[in-house]
Design an enzyme around this catalytic site. Structure first.
Site, PDB file in Angstrom:
ATOM      1  N   ASP A 178      68.112  50.403  44.998  1.00  0.00           N
ATOM      2  CA  ASP A 178      67.421  51.491  45.728  1.00  0.00           C
ATOM      3  C   ASP A 178      68.163  52.533  46.360  1.00  0.00           C
ATOM      4  O   ASP A 178      67.339  53.517  47.057  1.00  0.00           O
ATOM      5  CB  ASP A 178      66.367  50.702  46.756  1.00  0.00           C
ATOM      6  CG  ASP A 178      67.302  49.990  47.946  1.00  0.00           C
ATOM      7  OD1 ASP A 178      68.279  49.398  47.348  1.00  0.00           O
ATOM      8  OD2 ASP A 178      67.175  50.306  49.039  1.00  0.00           O
ATOM      9  N   ASP A 226      81.630  33.300  45.000  1.00  0.00           N
ATOM     10  CA  ASP A 226      81.843  34.983  44.961  1.00  0.00           C
ATOM     11  C   ASP A 226      81.893  35.275  43.309  1.00  0.00           C
ATOM     12  O   ASP A 226      82.900  34.710  42.877  1.00  0.00           O
ATOM     13  CB  ASP A 226      83.333  35.182  45.601  1.00  0.00           C
ATOM     14  CG  ASP A 226      83.294  36.690  45.608  1.00  0.00           C
ATOM     15  OD1 ASP A 226      82.891  37.598  44.855  1.00  0.00           O
ATOM     16  OD2 ASP A 226      84.374  37.102  46.432  1.00  0.00           O
ATOM     17  N   GLU A 254      75.283  33.043  43.412  1.00  0.00           N
ATOM     18  CA  GLU A 254      75.268  33.836  44.786  1.00  0.00           C
ATOM     19  C   GLU A 254      75.851  33.093  45.674  1.00  0.00           C
ATOM     20  O   GLU A 254      76.013  32.203  45.848  1.00  0.00           O
ATOM     21  CB  GLU A 254      73.707  33.454  45.057  1.00  0.00           C
ATOM     22  CG  GLU A 254      72.993  33.706  46.238  1.00  0.00           C
ATOM     23  CD  GLU A 254      73.297  34.954  47.079  1.00  0.00           C
ATOM     24  OE1 GLU A 254      72.863  36.264  46.366  1.00  0.00           O
ATOM     25  OE2 GLU A 254      74.145  35.192  48.046  1.00  0.00           O
ATOM     26  N   LYS A 295      80.149  51.630  55.096  1.00  0.00           N
ATOM     27  CA  LYS A 295      81.233  52.024  55.848  1.00  0.00           C
ATOM     28  C   LYS A 295      82.532  52.147  55.064  1.00  0.00           C
ATOM     29  O   LYS A 295      82.785  51.028  54.302  1.00  0.00           O
ATOM     30  CB  LYS A 295      81.501  50.838  57.102  1.00  0.00           C
ATOM     31  CG  LYS A 295      80.357  51.154  57.969  1.00  0.00           C
ATOM     32  CD  LYS A 295      80.876  50.379  59.105  1.00  0.00           C
ATOM     33  CE  LYS A 295      79.622  50.235  60.315  1.00  0.00           C
ATOM     34  NZ  LYS A 295      79.594  49.098  61.040  1.00  0.00           N
ATOM     35  N   ASP A 307      74.688  45.018  47.533  1.00  0.00           N
ATOM     36  CA  ASP A 307      74.822  45.344  49.030  1.00  0.00           C
ATOM     37  C   ASP A 307      75.694  46.791  48.796  1.00  0.00           C
ATOM     38  O   ASP A 307      76.641  46.761  48.251  1.00  0.00           O
ATOM     39  CB  ASP A 307      75.616  44.348  49.910  1.00  0.00           C
ATOM     40  CG  ASP A 307      74.807  42.841  49.901  1.00  0.00           C
ATOM     41  OD1 ASP A 307      73.600  42.964  50.379  1.00  0.00           O
ATOM     42  OD2 ASP A 307      75.327  41.738  49.882  1.00  0.00           O
ATOM     43  N   GLU A 348      73.390  36.201  36.039  1.00  0.00           N
ATOM     44  CA  GLU A 348      72.914  37.283  37.249  1.00  0.00           C
ATOM     45  C   GLU A 348      73.869  37.083  38.461  1.00  0.00           C
ATOM     46  O   GLU A 348      74.388  36.024  38.748  1.00  0.00           O
ATOM     47  CB  GLU A 348      71.563  36.968  37.735  1.00  0.00           C
ATOM     48  CG  GLU A 348      71.119  37.699  38.912  1.00  0.00           C
ATOM     49  CD  GLU A 348      69.662  37.506  39.433  1.00  0.00           C
ATOM     50  OE1 GLU A 348      69.213  36.595  39.398  1.00  0.00           O
ATOM     51  OE2 GLU A 348      69.218  38.239  40.485  1.00  0.00           O
TER      52      GLU A 348
HETATM   53  C1  LIG Z   1      70.581  42.937  48.749  1.00  0.00           C
HETATM   54  S1  LIG Z   1      70.706  41.268  48.063  1.00  0.00           S
HETATM   55  C2  LIG Z   1      69.615  41.250  46.539  1.00  0.00           C
HETATM   56  C3  LIG Z   1      69.365  40.160  46.115  1.00  0.00           C
HETATM   57  C4  LIG Z   1      68.585  40.052  44.616  1.00  0.00           C
HETATM   58  N1  LIG Z   1      69.617  40.319  43.707  1.00  0.00           N
HETATM   59  C5  LIG Z   1      67.449  40.759  44.596  1.00  0.00           C
HETATM   60  O1  LIG Z   1      67.203  41.800  44.326  1.00  0.00           O
HETATM   61  O2  LIG Z   1      66.397  40.379  45.423  1.00  0.00           O
HETATM   62  C6  LIG Z   1      72.272  41.082  47.442  1.00  0.00           C
HETATM   63  C7  LIG Z   1      72.616  39.847  47.132  1.00  0.00           C
HETATM   64  O3  LIG Z   1      74.205  39.715  46.595  1.00  0.00           O
HETATM   65  C8  LIG Z   1      74.802  38.584  47.039  1.00  0.00           C
HETATM   66  N2  LIG Z   1      76.233  39.003  47.060  1.00  0.00           N
HETATM   67  C9  LIG Z   1      76.913  40.003  47.358  1.00  0.00           C
HETATM   68  N3  LIG Z   1      78.073  40.186  46.978  1.00  0.00           N
HETATM   69  C10 LIG Z   1      78.294  39.160  46.082  1.00  0.00           C
HETATM   70  C11 LIG Z   1      79.281  38.487  45.516  1.00  0.00           C
HETATM   71  N4  LIG Z   1      80.442  39.068  45.426  1.00  0.00           N
HETATM   72  N5  LIG Z   1      79.108  37.333  44.684  1.00  0.00           N
HETATM   73  C12 LIG Z   1      78.025  36.618  44.585  1.00  0.00           C
HETATM   74  N6  LIG Z   1      76.947  37.210  45.426  1.00  0.00           N
HETATM   75  C13 LIG Z   1      77.000  38.181  46.012  1.00  0.00           C
HETATM   76  C14 LIG Z   1      74.442  38.532  48.580  1.00  0.00           C
HETATM   77  O4  LIG Z   1      74.509  37.509  49.381  1.00  0.00           O
HETATM   78  C15 LIG Z   1      72.874  39.034  48.407  1.00  0.00           C
HETATM   79  O5  LIG Z   1      72.166  37.731  48.492  1.00  0.00           O
END
Ligand SMILES: C[S@@+](CC[C@H](N)C(=O)[O-])C[C@H]1O[C@@H](n2cnc3c(N)ncnc32)[C@H](O)[C@@H]1O
Length: 202
Positions: A144, A85, A58, A112, A108, A33
């Site tokens: 979404d 990352d 994460e 922008k 995310d 994941e």
């Molecule tokens: C909008 S949240 C969604 C979290 C989860 N997947 C959910 O649906 O509840 C996006 C998550 O992805 C993580 N994230 C973003 N870019 C990432 C990356 N390159 N590597 C690991 N995590 C990342 C963010 O820190 C955040 O916790």
């Protein structure tokens, strides 16, 4: 060593492309994941599928630590959480055709233009995810944001994925599917979730 910083201190130390059957102590289908956030999906899926071994990446260390602590508290020996990352960690941790499924939920959107480079799915990462999956393996994407769903579908289609719903299509929610932490809110509110279920062709 890459693991959530701080307590709990007993997360496994992971070398480059570890022997996952040694990490988990058994051979099993391996799921990844990306961006597990508060960990609702990782924890729920690992509990519901003890036959699967699951790695959650994460980059927000606090979220990774909390998910890891809950996995330990719940005795989920089939879940490892990595605080890093995923764009650099996924190619470090997994070899070609080593993953049975990859889950990416509510990435995310980075609205922008100057932030587009932070989006998880770009052309290069789409090709990497394709290569990491076993033939027949699943890429499970949920969002979404309709525009982002369409952008990702286009990139992933170009990388060679086959779409369960046909080119440009979105899938219905499979019966019994485990929701992510964020997804629970959308489902409860009756708001749409754009779901891609894509496969690496056999
Ligand atoms: C909008 S949240 C969604 C979290 C989860 N997947 C959910 O649906 O509840 C996006 C998550 O992805 C993580 N994230 C973003 N870019 C990432 C990356 N390159 N590597 C690991 N995590 C990342 C963010 O820190 C955040 O916790």
């Amino acid at each position: 060593m890459r693991r959530p910083t701080g307590p709990p201190p007993d997360a496994p130390v992971l070398p480059d492309q570890p022997d996952w059957s040694a990490v988990f102590g058994r051979p099993a289908p391996l799921h990844l994941e990306i961006g597990s956030g508060h960990g609702g999906f990782a924890l729920g899926f690992a509990a519901a599928h003890p036959e699967v071994d699951f790695v959650a990446i994460e980059w927000r260390k606090k979220f990774a630590e909390i998910t890891w602590a809950r996995a330990v508290a719940r005795g989920l020996a089939n879940l490892v959480v990595v605080g890093a990352d995923a764009r650099t960690e996924a190619p470090r941790l997994f070899g070609p055709a080593s993953l049975a499924a990859i889950h990416l939920h509510f990435p995310d959107p980075w609205w922008k233009r100057r932030h587009f480079k932070r989006r998880v799915i770009d052309e290069g990462f789409a090709h990497l995810l394709f290569a990491l999956l076993v033939p027949g393996g699943l890429l499970d994407v949920r969002t979404d944001v309709e525009d982002r769903a369409r952008d990702m579908e286009t990139l992933l289609d170009a990388a060679g994925f086959a779409n369960e719903a046909g080119p440009g299509g979105f899938s219905a929610r499979p019966e019994g599917e485990i929701p992510s932490s964020r997804e629970k809110r959308y489902l409860a509110a009756g708001e749409p979730v754009w779901r891609l279920r894509l496969f690496r062709p056999r």
